[in-house]
Design a protein around this motif. Structure first.
Motif, PDB file in Angstrom:
ATOM      1  N   LEU A  72       0.781  -1.233   0.000  1.00 14.57           N
ATOM      2  CA  LEU A  72       0.000   0.000   0.000  1.00 14.57           C
ATOM      3  C   LEU A  72       0.817   1.291   0.000  1.00 14.57           C
ATOM      4  O   LEU A  72       0.326   2.315  -0.459  1.00 14.57           O
ATOM      5  N   ASN A  73       2.041   1.269   0.513  1.00  9.92           N
ATOM      6  CA  ASN A  73       2.802   2.516   0.646  1.00  9.92           C
ATOM      7  C   ASN A  73       2.956   3.278  -0.660  1.00  9.92           C
ATOM      8  O   ASN A  73       2.924   4.504  -0.670  1.00  9.92           O
ATOM      9  N   GLY A  74       3.109   2.592  -1.745  1.00 12.11           N
ATOM     10  CA  GLY A  74       3.245   3.269  -3.026  1.00 12.11           C
ATOM     11  C   GLY A  74       1.993   3.985  -3.479  1.00 12.11           C
ATOM     12  O   GLY A  74       2.054   4.911  -4.288  1.00 12.11           O
ATOM     13  N   PHE A  75       0.847   3.585  -2.959  1.00 12.10           N
ATOM     14  CA  PHE A  75      -0.423   4.174  -3.381  1.00 12.10           C
ATOM     15  C   PHE A  75      -0.966   5.218  -2.417  1.00 12.10           C
ATOM     16  O   PHE A  75      -1.736   6.077  -2.820  1.00 12.10           O
ATOM     17  N   LEU A  76      -0.618   5.122  -1.157  1.00 13.63           N
ATOM     18  CA  LEU A  76      -1.249   5.985  -0.164  1.00 13.63           C
ATOM     19  C   LEU A  76      -0.901   7.456  -0.328  1.00 13.63           C
ATOM     20  O   LEU A  76      -1.561   8.311   0.243  1.00 13.63           O
ATOM     21  N   ASN A  77       0.107   7.781  -1.114  1.00 16.63           N
ATOM     22  CA  ASN A  77       0.403   9.179  -1.405  1.00 16.63           C
ATOM     23  C   ASN A  77      -0.411   9.694  -2.587  1.00 16.63           C
ATOM     24  O   ASN A  77      -0.462  10.889  -2.832  1.00 16.63           O
ATOM     25  N   ASP A  78      -1.020   8.784  -3.338  1.00 19.83           N
ATOM     26  CA  ASP A  78      -1.887   9.164  -4.444  1.00 19.83           C
ATOM     27  C   ASP A  78      -3.277   9.489  -3.901  1.00 19.83           C
ATOM     28  O   ASP A  78      -3.544   9.339  -2.706  1.00 19.83           O
ATOM     29  N   LYS A  79      -4.159   9.904  -4.792  1.00 21.73           N
ATOM     30  CA  LYS A  79      -5.541  10.130  -4.391  1.00 21.73           C
ATOM     31  C   LYS A  79      -6.096   8.817  -3.845  1.00 21.73           C
ATOM     32  O   LYS A  79      -5.967   7.769  -4.475  1.00 21.73           O
ATOM     33  N   THR A  80      -6.677   8.885  -2.657  1.00 19.31           N
ATOM     34  CA  THR A  80      -7.174   7.698  -1.975  1.00 19.31           C
ATOM     35  C   THR A  80      -8.587   7.946  -1.480  1.00 19.31           C
ATOM     36  O   THR A  80      -8.863   8.977  -0.880  1.00 19.31           O
ATOM     37  N   VAL A  81      -9.456   6.990  -1.740  1.00 19.66           N
ATOM     38  CA  VAL A  81     -10.835   7.064  -1.275  1.00 19.66           C
ATOM     39  C   VAL A  81     -11.096   5.828  -0.415  1.00 19.66           C
ATOM     40  O   VAL A  81     -10.809   4.712  -0.844  1.00 19.66           O
ATOM     41  N   ILE A  82     -11.583   6.029   0.791  1.00 16.66           N
ATOM     42  CA  ILE A  82     -11.996   4.893   1.614  1.00 16.66           C
ATOM     43  C   ILE A  82     -13.464   4.638   1.309  1.00 16.66           C
ATOM     44  O   ILE A  82     -14.311   5.503   1.515  1.00 16.66           O
TER      45      ILE A  82
END
Length: 131
Positions: A72-82
């Motif tokens: 997940l670390n590579g994605f969590l800096n991108d736009k993230t929607v829960i």
């Protein structure tokens, strides 16, 4: 299928139905033209374009034996929607795992414990944007 999988899939299926068609097609186009996860196998190429959203998610989801931070670390800096939370008891402890949607890549993911990530790629069987 375990309980975590069932809840993950139900949350993803609810959310994927809310994605506007033009946005959804941007993800599924990779399924025809992207780099396939199956070398030399075009049998699944384009599946996302031919299948219903439900069929795609039911085919494209997977469980990975990987540390959530590594995934997940590579994605969590991108736009993230829960898009939801998975509330359940796991290995004698209570868990509240967020189900993430990363719209830049068309990826859904949720972590369970220290060594498991559940995901679904809207570009399946090809790698998502920016993979």
């Amino acid at each position: 299928m375990d309980k975590f999988s069932e809840i993950f899939l139900s949350i993803v299926l609810k959310h994927v139905e809310t994605i506007p068609e033009d946005e959804y097609q941007k993800y599924t186009q990779l399924s025809e033209h992207g780099e396939s996860v199956y070398p030399n196998n075009d049998a699944w190429r384009g599946f996302a374009c031919r299948a219903t959203r439900r069929e795609l998610i039911e085919q494209a989801w997977s469980v990975n034996a990987i540390k959530p931070g590594d995934y997940l670390n590579g994605f969590l800096n991108d736009k993230t929607v829960i898009v939801g939370h998975i509330e359940m008891e796991y290995e004698n402890s209570k868990s509240s795992a967020p189900v993430y949607f990363f719209p830049d890549g068309g990826i859904y993911a949720a972590a369970l414990g220290n060594d498991r990530v559940y995901d679904a790629w809207l570009s399946w069987p090809c790698y998502p944007h920016g993979w």
